[in-house]
Design an enzyme around this catalytic site. Structure first.
Site, PDB file in Angstrom:
ATOM      1  N   GLY A  54      -8.075  11.070  32.113  1.00  9.38           N
ATOM      2  CA  GLY A  54      -7.924  10.093  31.657  1.00  9.38           C
ATOM      3  C   GLY A  54      -7.350   9.579  29.941  1.00  9.38           C
TER       4      GLY A  54
ATOM      5  N   GLN B 224      -4.499   7.282  21.933  1.00 11.64           N
ATOM      6  CA  GLN B 224      -4.401   9.710  21.455  1.00 11.64           C
ATOM      7  C   GLN B 224      -2.482   9.907  21.567  1.00 11.64           C
ATOM      8  OE1 GLN B 224      -7.015  10.047  25.432  1.00 11.64           O
ATOM      9  NE2 GLN B 224      -7.447  11.394  23.942  1.00 11.64           N
TER      10      GLN B 224
ATOM     11  N   CYS C  12     -12.966  15.564  25.495  1.00 10.65           N
ATOM     12  CA  CYS C  12     -11.917  14.450  24.428  1.00 10.65           C
ATOM     13  C   CYS C  12     -10.661  15.647  24.913  1.00 10.65           C
ATOM     14  CB  CYS C  12     -12.171  13.576  24.086  1.00 10.65           C
ATOM     15  SG  CYS C  12     -11.111  12.422  23.709  1.00 10.65           S
ATOM     16  N   LEU C  13      -9.122  15.382  25.135  1.00  9.66           N
ATOM     17  CA  LEU C  13      -8.018  15.145  25.127  1.00  9.66           C
ATOM     18  C   LEU C  13      -7.589  15.971  23.204  1.00  9.66           C
ATOM     19  CD1 LEU C  13      -5.719  14.519  27.489  1.00  9.66           C
ATOM     20  CD2 LEU C  13      -7.152  16.830  27.404  1.00  9.66           C
TER      21      LEU C  13
ATOM     22  N   HIS D 110     -14.767   5.222  28.357  1.00  8.70           N
ATOM     23  CA  HIS D 110     -14.666   6.268  27.204  1.00  8.70           C
ATOM     24  C   HIS D 110     -13.029   5.918  26.970  1.00  8.70           C
ATOM     25  CE1 HIS D 110     -14.029   9.966  25.819  1.00  8.70           C
ATOM     26  NE2 HIS D 110     -12.762  10.117  25.884  1.00  8.70           N
ATOM     27  N   GLU D 111     -12.438   5.742  27.642  1.00  7.16           N
ATOM     28  CA  GLU D 111     -10.593   5.178  27.445  1.00  7.16           C
ATOM     29  C   GLU D 111     -10.928   4.645  26.611  1.00  7.16           C
ATOM     30  OE1 GLU D 111      -8.966   7.567  27.677  1.00  7.16           O
ATOM     31  OE2 GLU D 111     -10.069   9.000  28.640  1.00  7.16           O
TER      32      GLU D 111
ATOM     33  N   HIS E 299     -11.391   4.260  22.843  1.00 13.18           N
ATOM     34  CA  HIS E 299     -10.604   5.108  22.126  1.00 13.18           C
ATOM     35  C   HIS E 299      -9.085   3.602  21.644  1.00 13.18           C
ATOM     36  CE1 HIS E 299      -9.971   9.169  22.641  1.00 13.18           C
ATOM     37  NE2 HIS E 299      -9.998   8.934  23.840  1.00 13.18           N
TER      38      HIS E 299
HETATM   39  C1  QAP Z   1     -12.629  11.375  30.032  1.00 17.48           C
HETATM   40  O1  QAP Z   1     -10.991  13.360  29.350  1.00 17.48           O
HETATM   41  C2  QAP Z   1     -13.777  11.642  30.391  1.00 17.48           C
HETATM   42  O2  QAP Z   1     -11.777  19.665  25.523  1.00 17.48           O
HETATM   43  C3  QAP Z   1     -11.150  11.865  30.181  1.00 17.48           C
HETATM   44  O3  QAP Z   1     -10.025  21.616  25.836  1.00 17.48           O
HETATM   45  C4  QAP Z   1     -13.869  13.323  30.664  1.00 17.48           C
HETATM   46  O4  QAP Z   1      -9.678  14.568  30.514  1.00 17.48           O
HETATM   47  C5  QAP Z   1     -14.650  11.033  30.928  1.00 17.48           C
HETATM   48  C6  QAP Z   1      -9.676  18.312  28.458  1.00 17.48           C
HETATM   49  C7  QAP Z   1     -14.986  13.420  30.670  1.00 17.48           C
HETATM   50  C8  QAP Z   1     -15.872  11.493  31.231  1.00 17.48           C
HETATM   51  C9  QAP Z   1     -16.173  12.629  31.496  1.00 17.48           C
HETATM   52  C10 QAP Z   1     -10.382  18.242  26.941  1.00 17.48           C
HETATM   53  C11 QAP Z   1      -8.708  18.743  28.718  1.00 17.48           C
HETATM   54  C12 QAP Z   1     -10.021  17.011  29.112  1.00 17.48           C
HETATM   55  C13 QAP Z   1     -10.863  19.244  27.192  1.00 17.48           C
HETATM   56  C14 QAP Z   1     -10.270  14.659  29.711  1.00 17.48           C
HETATM   57  C15 QAP Z   1      -9.654  20.085  26.644  1.00 17.48           C
HETATM   58  C16 QAP Z   1      -8.793  20.379  27.923  1.00 17.48           C
HETATM   59  C17 QAP Z   1     -10.441  15.785  29.183  1.00 17.48           C
HETATM   60 CO    CO Z   2     -10.905  10.635  24.908  1.00 15.39          CO
END
Ligand code: QAP
Ligand code: CO
Length: 168
Positions: free
Chosen positions: A46, A51, A92-93, A134-135, A138
């Protein structure tokens, strides 16, 4: 197509509240394409426009295993459908390398528009429901670290601050 730079916590721009999208034009559709490219490249499930420093109510999501189920979420509104909550490890990215448990409602109804401005309604549970919430956070300037204890949040902040200093 291009990869967009992602803002990282504690960048204050991540606290901006996004504005509704009013014009569904080619510029918007190009941004959506670039957001998907950036999200798939990361890889992530997501990404909110906030972001990538665009403060409009635009989200891209793909929680499928095969990465073949893109969901465009513009001007979202959600309704909680069940009392049950879900404790899930979130990342989270914008907070790279950190994953922590967050509790959220686990069944929601999303009303949103796609990149053509067409409205749709979707019921989501589990990972998709958590990801949508979550999104949407943001777009309100909120991050998953805001749900953690102040101690955990400040530890994450100092570690990322340190990493950011090393990059400069
Ligand atoms: C939100 O997050 C989410 O730390 C989206 O080093 C995450 O795509 C919602 C990511 C989990 C529900 C459950 C994170 C990539 C990606 C990092 C993501 C990283 C590389 C996170
Ligand atoms: Co995020």
């Amino acid at each position: 197509m291009s990869l967009l730079p992602i803002l990282e916590f504690p960048d204050p721009r991540l606290r901006t509240i996004a504005e509704p999208v009013t014009e569904f034009n080619d510029e918007l559709r190009q941004l959506v394409k670039d957001m998907f490219e950036t999200m798939y490249d990361a890889p992530g499930i997501g990404l909110a426009a906030t972001q990538v420093n665009v403060h409009q109510r635009i989200i891209t999501i793909d929680t499928s295993e095969e990465k073949d189920n893109p969901l465009v979420v513009i001007n979202p509104q959600i309704e909680v459908l069940a009392e049950e909550t879900e404790r899930m490890q979130e990342g989270c990215l914008s907070v790279p390398g950190f994953y922590e448990d967050v509790v959220r409602p686990n069944k929601i109804r999303l009303t949103a528009q796609n990149e053509l401005g067409e409205e749709y309604v979707l019921e989501a549970d589990d990972l998709l429901a958590v990801c949508i919430q979550h999104e949407i956070d943001h777009l309100e300037g909120k991050l998953f670290v805001d749900y953690l204890s102040p101690l955990k949040r400040s530890r994450i902040r100092s570690k990322l601050d340190k990493l950011h200093r090393q990059k400069v």
